[in-house]
Motif scaffolding. Structure first.
Motif, PDB file in Angstrom:
ATOM      1  N   HIS A   1      12.512  18.534  -2.627  1.00 42.26           N
ATOM      2  CA  HIS A   1      13.550  18.892  -3.605  1.00 42.26           C
ATOM      3  C   HIS A   1      14.868  18.161  -3.357  1.00 42.26           C
ATOM      4  CE1 HIS A   1      16.259  21.630  -1.279  1.00 42.26           C
ATOM      5  NE2 HIS A   1      15.196  21.843  -0.537  1.00 42.26           N
ATOM      6  N   LYS A   2      15.112  17.741  -2.103  1.00 47.76           N
ATOM      7  CA  LYS A   2      16.430  17.142  -1.852  1.00 47.76           C
ATOM      8  C   LYS A   2      16.516  15.735  -2.458  1.00 47.76           C
ATOM      9  CE  LYS A   2      18.357  19.630   2.013  1.00 47.76           C
ATOM     10  NZ  LYS A   2      17.429  20.608   2.543  1.00 47.76           N
TER      11      LYS A   2
ATOM     12  N   ILE B   1      15.204  15.532  14.487  1.00 48.58           N
ATOM     13  CA  ILE B   1      15.757  15.499  13.118  1.00 48.58           C
ATOM     14  C   ILE B   1      15.723  14.036  12.705  1.00 48.58           C
ATOM     15  CG2 ILE B   1      17.728  16.096  11.654  1.00 48.58           C
ATOM     16  CD1 ILE B   1      18.849  17.518  14.255  1.00 48.58           C
TER      17      ILE B   1
ATOM     18  N   ALA C   1      14.057  16.903   6.442  1.00 52.34           N
ATOM     19  CA  ALA C   1      14.700  17.447   5.236  1.00 52.34           C
ATOM     20  C   ALA C   1      15.363  16.337   4.417  1.00 52.34           C
ATOM     21  CB  ALA C   1      15.731  18.502   5.623  1.00 52.34           C
ATOM     22  N   HIS C   2      15.881  15.320   5.114  1.00 49.66           N
ATOM     23  CA  HIS C   2      16.630  14.284   4.390  1.00 49.66           C
ATOM     24  C   HIS C   2      15.867  12.975   4.283  1.00 49.66           C
ATOM     25  CE1 HIS C   2      19.967  16.951   4.103  1.00 49.66           C
ATOM     26  NE2 HIS C   2      19.757  17.284   5.362  1.00 49.66           N
TER      27      HIS C   2
ATOM     28  N   TYR D   1      28.652  25.209   6.720  1.00 48.78           N
ATOM     29  CA  TYR D   1      27.556  24.856   5.810  1.00 48.78           C
ATOM     30  C   TYR D   1      28.094  24.278   4.516  1.00 48.78           C
ATOM     31  CZ  TYR D   1      23.308  24.484   3.379  1.00 48.78           C
ATOM     32  OH  TYR D   1      22.251  23.931   2.702  1.00 48.78           O
TER      33      TYR D   1
ATOM     34  N   GLY E   1      11.744  26.508   0.517  1.00 45.55           N
ATOM     35  CA  GLY E   1      12.560  25.408   1.017  1.00 45.55           C
ATOM     36  C   GLY E   1      11.995  24.803   2.280  1.00 45.55           C
ATOM     37  N   THR E   2      12.754  23.863   2.811  1.00 44.06           N
ATOM     38  CA  THR E   2      12.358  23.252   4.075  1.00 44.06           C
ATOM     39  C   THR E   2      12.621  24.241   5.204  1.00 44.06           C
ATOM     40  OG1 THR E   2      12.836  21.146   3.116  1.00 44.06           O
ATOM     41  CG2 THR E   2      12.674  21.174   5.487  1.00 44.06           C
ATOM     42  N   SER E   3      13.564  25.160   4.988  1.00 44.05           N
ATOM     43  CA  SER E   3      13.793  26.198   6.008  1.00 44.05           C
ATOM     44  C   SER E   3      12.492  26.943   6.282  1.00 44.05           C
ATOM     45  CB  SER E   3      14.851  27.199   5.532  1.00 44.05           C
ATOM     46  OG  SER E   3      16.071  26.545   5.327  1.00 44.05           O
TER      47      SER E   3
ATOM     48  N   SER F   1      17.803  26.853  10.478  1.00 47.44           N
ATOM     49  CA  SER F   1      16.428  27.359  10.338  1.00 47.44           C
ATOM     50  C   SER F   1      15.649  27.159  11.643  1.00 47.44           C
ATOM     51  CB  SER F   1      15.709  26.665   9.176  1.00 47.44           C
ATOM     52  OG  SER F   1      15.749  25.269   9.350  1.00 47.44           O
TER      53      SER F   1
ATOM     54  N   HIS G   1      19.432  22.233  12.383  1.00 55.44           N
ATOM     55  CA  HIS G   1      19.752  23.120  11.264  1.00 55.44           C
ATOM     56  C   HIS G   1      19.488  24.561  11.686  1.00 55.44           C
ATOM     57  CE1 HIS G   1      18.772  25.036   7.304  1.00 55.44           C
ATOM     58  NE2 HIS G   1      19.829  24.341   6.946  1.00 55.44           N
TER      59      HIS G   1
ATOM     60  N   SER H   1      11.814  17.801   2.697  1.00 48.95           N
ATOM     61  CA  SER H   1      12.410  18.381   1.469  1.00 48.95           C
ATOM     62  C   SER H   1      12.125  17.495   0.276  1.00 48.95           C
ATOM     63  CB  SER H   1      13.927  18.468   1.598  1.00 48.95           C
ATOM     64  OG  SER H   1      14.324  19.410   2.520  1.00 48.95           O
TER      65      SER H   1
ATOM     66  N   ILE I   1      10.105  24.721   8.167  1.00 46.78           N
ATOM     67  CA  ILE I   1      10.528  24.508   9.564  1.00 46.78           C
ATOM     68  C   ILE I   1      10.175  25.739  10.416  1.00 46.78           C
ATOM     69  CG2 ILE I   1      12.602  24.428  11.047  1.00 46.78           C
ATOM     70  CD1 ILE I   1      13.764  22.372   9.130  1.00 46.78           C
TER      71      ILE I   1
ATOM     72  N   PRO J   1      26.925  20.988   6.844  1.00 46.35           N
ATOM     73  CA  PRO J   1      25.511  20.704   7.041  1.00 46.35           C
ATOM     74  C   PRO J   1      24.711  21.847   7.675  1.00 46.35           C
ATOM     75  CG  PRO J   1      26.761  19.700   8.812  1.00 46.35           C
ATOM     76  CD  PRO J   1      27.745  20.388   7.930  1.00 46.35           C
TER      77      PRO J   1
ATOM     78  N   TYR K   1      21.217  14.285   8.468  1.00 44.01           N
ATOM     79  CA  TYR K   1      21.839  14.524   7.157  1.00 44.01           C
ATOM     80  C   TYR K   1      22.548  13.255   6.690  1.00 44.01           C
ATOM     81  CZ  TYR K   1      23.476  18.043   3.761  1.00 44.01           C
ATOM     82  OH  TYR K   1      23.670  18.804   2.641  1.00 44.01           O
TER      83      TYR K   1
ATOM     84  N   ASP L   1      12.023  17.447  11.589  1.00 41.17           N
ATOM     85  CA  ASP L   1      12.796  17.987  10.477  1.00 41.17           C
ATOM     86  C   ASP L   1      13.124  16.788   9.597  1.00 41.17           C
ATOM     87  OD1 ASP L   1      14.771  18.688   8.738  1.00 41.17           O
ATOM     88  OD2 ASP L   1      15.949  19.843  10.161  1.00 41.17           O
TER      89      ASP L   1
HETATM   90  C1  LIG Z   1      18.715  18.888   8.616  1.00 43.52           C
HETATM   91  C2  LIG Z   1      18.264  19.992   7.699  1.00 43.52           C
HETATM   92  N1  LIG Z   1      17.124  20.637   7.966  1.00 43.52           N
HETATM   93  C3  LIG Z   1      16.677  21.638   7.175  1.00 43.52           C
HETATM   94  C4  LIG Z   1      17.360  22.026   6.058  1.00 43.52           C
HETATM   95  C5  LIG Z   1      16.833  23.160   5.243  1.00 43.52           C
HETATM   96  O1  LIG Z   1      16.370  22.758   3.999  1.00 43.52           O
HETATM   97  P1  LIG Z   1      16.275  23.778   2.771  1.00 43.52           P
HETATM   98  O2  LIG Z   1      17.662  23.901   2.212  1.00 43.52           O
HETATM   99  O3  LIG Z   1      15.300  23.130   1.851  1.00 43.52           O
HETATM  100  O4  LIG Z   1      15.777  25.086   3.271  1.00 43.52           O
HETATM  101  C6  LIG Z   1      18.561  21.377   5.729  1.00 43.52           C
HETATM  102  C7  LIG Z   1      19.334  21.792   4.547  1.00 43.52           C
HETATM  103  O5  LIG Z   1      20.438  21.416   4.298  1.00 43.52           O
HETATM  104  C8  LIG Z   1      19.029  20.344   6.580  1.00 43.52           C
HETATM  105  O6  LIG Z   1      20.178  19.705   6.334  1.00 43.52           O
END
Ligand SMILES: Cc1ncc(COP(=O)(O)O)c(C=O)c1O
Length: 490
Positions: free
Chosen positions: A225-226, A167, A197-198, A438, A89-91, A117, A115, A223, A94, A440, A171, A195
Motif C-alpha cells: 500500500h505504501k 529495516i 515497509a518502504h 510519528y 498493514g505491514t504492522s 510494530s 518501527h 507494504s 511484522i 516515522p 524510511y 521490514d
Molecule cells: C519502517 C516501517 N515499518 C513498518 C511500518 C508499518 O507499516 P503499516 O503502516 O503498513 O502498518 C512503517 C510505517 O510507517 C514503517 O515506517
C-alpha cells in the motif's frame, strides 16, 4: 496462471455480477443499507465487492481458492516460496513475522531504530531484544541501517538468537548490504526477517537496491500500500522456506487477523501485484527519472539540499532509493516541521514526513511533472523568503540522543506495576511506555529503558517544534508511566 490475471479481483467481479440475494454480512447489503451520502460518494461498484468469506470467495485464514491463487501469483512475482496477504498493514505482517520465530525468553537481534510494530511484537512474544546501534548520520540528523560488522558481532555474542531483523530500505530509502547480512546470519543458521515497509517497488527495477527476496532473506513484511499501488492497510508477508516454516507463519497470521477481512483490500493487492509484475519496470523507470530531475532542480536552490548518491559509501549506506527525496532544510534556519507547515499553508502541498532538520517527499508512479514543478517552485519561493529575512539564518543544530540502556525486557516493563510521575522529574527512572515521533514511528523510548537527560531534552525539542510526539497515555506528555519504586520505610 499468468501475471496478467487477477483471480481474486476477477472472482469478486464475477460473483457481484450474479447479483446474489445476500442473507450474510456486511449488513449494508451491496450499499442498500448504508448512509446515502457515503454510498453516492464511494459508489456502488466498491460496495458491491465489499464482501465476506462466503464459500465462493475463499477465506484468508485457510485459502484454497481465489485468495490462494492470488497469493501464489504474488509469490511468483516477488520471488518468494509463499506470500501471505495482510489486511492489517505491514504492522500486522511484522508482528506475525517476529512471533513466527521468537517465543518467551528467546533473543532477537534488532536495530534500535525499528518501527513500533517490531517493539509491540517483542512485548507480545516476550522475546528479548538484542539491540544493534544503527549508523547515525550527523549531517542529516537521521539513523541509517546496520552494518555487516555489527551483525557479525551481535551473532558472535548471541549465536542462540532466533532471528536478525533488518529495516531495508529505511524510511529515507537507504539500504544496507543485505545480501552480506543474510550470508552472515545464515552461517549461524539464524533467519533474516526484513521490514520492507518502504521497499515494495525495489524488487521490480534493477537500478534500485536488492529486495529482501533477491538478497536471500527468509521473510519480508512488504507494504504494497505504501509504494506499490494497493489500498491503504493492505500489505504482504513474503516467506522463503528452510529456516522458517510457512505453516507456522500462516497459523500465527491467522491468530492475529480479523475474521472479517476486507475483500476490497485483498482485491487491491491482487491488482497491484499484476501492475507491478507486468508494467512495474517501466513505471518505476519513469518514476526514477522524474525523481532525479526534481533532485537536480532542488539542488540548484540556495540553502536547500536534496540528498543523492553522495550519501553512499559508509558502512551502512550501501545503496539507496532515488525515488525518496530527503530534503535537508536546516540551512534555512527552519525546522523540517516549519517547512512542512509552510508548504501546507502556502501551496497546499503535503509531504510524507518532517523532522527537526528535513522533509521527506516520496515520488511514485502516481506523480507527474505537474506535481514536480509545484514542489520545486514552492521550495524556490521559500528559499527566497528566507534569503530576504532581516535576521541572519542560523543553521539548526543537529542533535540526536544516545540510545538509552535497557534495564528490563520490554514485556516485563510493560506488565510491571507502574506509577505516573511528571515528565520533567523522570530522569533515571525506568519507563513503562513507548515514546516516539510519528511518522516515522521510531521509538525514542521503549518500555524497560532508563530515562536520560539527553532523551528528555530531545523529546522537549520535538514537542517545541510541534512534531507529533506520541505513545504515552498522557498525550500532552506532561506525565509518564514509570516502573514503581518502593522506598525503604523509615
Ligand atoms: C519502517 C516501517 N515499518 C513498518 C511500518 C508499518 O507499516 P503499516 O503502516 O503498513 O502498518 C512503517 C510505517 O510507517 C514503517 O515506517
Amino acid at each position: 496462471m499468468s501475471q496478467n490475471e487477477t483471480p481474486l479481483f476477477s472472482g469478486l467481479l464475477a460473483h457481484a455480477k450474479k447479483n446474489p440475494i445476500q442473507f450474510h454480512i456486511p449488513g449494508h447489503k451491496k450499499g442498500a443499507g448504508i448512509d446515502p451520502e457515503f454510498r453516492s460518494f464511494i459508489g456502488d461498484n466498491a460496495l458491491s465487492i465489499d464482501l465476506i468469506n462466503i464459500g465462493p470467495l475463499d477465506d484468508l485464514h485457510q485459502p484454497k481458492g481465489i485468495i490462494k491463487q492470488a497469493q501464489d501469483l504474488a509469490a511468483e512475482a516477488f520471488g518468494a516460496d509463499r506470500t501471505f496477504f495482510s489486511v492489517q498493514g505491514t504492522s500486522g505482517a511484522i508482528i506475525a513475522m517476529v512471533m513466527a520465530v521468537c517465543g518467551p525468553g528467546e533473543k532477537i537481534i534488532v536495530p534500535r531504530n525499528v518501527h513500533k510494530s517490531v517493539m509491540s511484537a517483542i512485548v507480545f512474544s516476550g522475546s528479548i531484544p538484542v539491540f544493534i546501534h544503527p549508523e547515525i548520520d550527523k549531517e542529516l540528523g537521521i539513523s541509517h541501517g546496520i552494518t555487516n560488522e555489527a551483525v557479525e558481532r551481535a551473532l558472535e555474542q548471541h549465536p542462540d538468537a532466533k532471528g536478525v531483523l533488518v529495516i531495508n530500505p529505511t524510511y529515507f530509502g537507504i539500504s544496507a548490504d543485505l545480501k552480506k547480512i543474510v550470508e552472515i546470519a545464515h552461517s549461524y543458521h539464524v533467519p533474516v526477517l526484513v521490514d520492507e515497509a518502504h521497499g515494495v517497488h525495489i524488487h521490480f527495477h534493477d537500478k534500485l537496491p536488492l529486495s529482501a527476496m533477491q538478497a536471500g532473506a527468509d521473510m519480508a513484511a512488504t507494504s504494497v500500500h505504501k509504494l506499490g499501488g494497493s489500498m491503504t492497510q493492505s500489505s504482504i508477508l513474503n516467506v522463503k522456506e528452510g529456516l522458517v516454516s510457512a505453516k507456522r507463519v500462516q497459523s500465527i497470521l491467522s491468530m492475529l487477523t480479523t475474521t472479517s477481512t476486507s475483500y476490497l483490500l485483498l482485491a487491491s493487492l491482487d491488482v497491484a501485484r499484476k501492475q507491478l509484475a507486468t508494467k512495474g519496470r517501466d513505471l518505476i523507470d519513469r518514476t526514477i527519472k522524474l525523481a532525479e530531475s526534481i533532485r537536480k532542480r532542488i539542488n540548484e536552490i540556495d540553502h536547500i539540499h536534496c540528498i543523492g548518491e553522495e550519501i553512499l559509501g559508509s558502512k551502512a549506506t550501501f545503496d539507496y532509493d532515488p525515488t525518496k527525496l530527503i530534503i535537508s532544510v536546516k540551512e534555512l534556519g527552519l525546522t523540517g516541521y516549519e517547512v512542512e507547515k509552510w508548504l501546507r499553508e502556502r501551496h497546499n502541498i503535503e509531504v510524507e514526513l518532517s523532522d527537526l532538520y528535513n522533509i521527506l517527499c516520496i515520488i511514485t508512479f502516481g506523480d507527474t511533472e505537474h506535481e514536480a514543478a509545484i514542489l520545486v517552485n514552492a521550495l524556490k519561493e521559500l528559499a527566497d523568503e528566507c534569503e530576504h529575512r532581516k535576521e541572519k539564518i542560523e543553521p539548526v543544530e543537529v542533535l540526536l540522543p544516545e540510545i538509552p540502556l535497557l534495564a528490563l525486557t520490554p514485556r516485563d516493563a510493560f506488565y510491571s506495576e507502574t506509577e505516573v510521575i511528571p515528565f520533567e522529574e523522570s530522569e533515571g527512572r525506568i519507563i513503562a511506555e513507548f515514546i516516539m515521533v510519528y511518522p516515522p514511528g521510531i521509538p525514542i523510548f521503549i518500555p524497560g529503558e532508563i530515562i536520560t537527560k539527553e532523551n528528555l531534552h530531545y523529546i522537549r525539542k520535538n514537542l517545541e517544534a510541534g512534531l507529533p510526539v506520541q505513545g504515552p497515555e498522557d498525550d500532552e506528555i506532561k506525565t509518564i508511566h514509570v516502573i514503581k519504586e518502593y522506598k525503604a520505610i523509615k
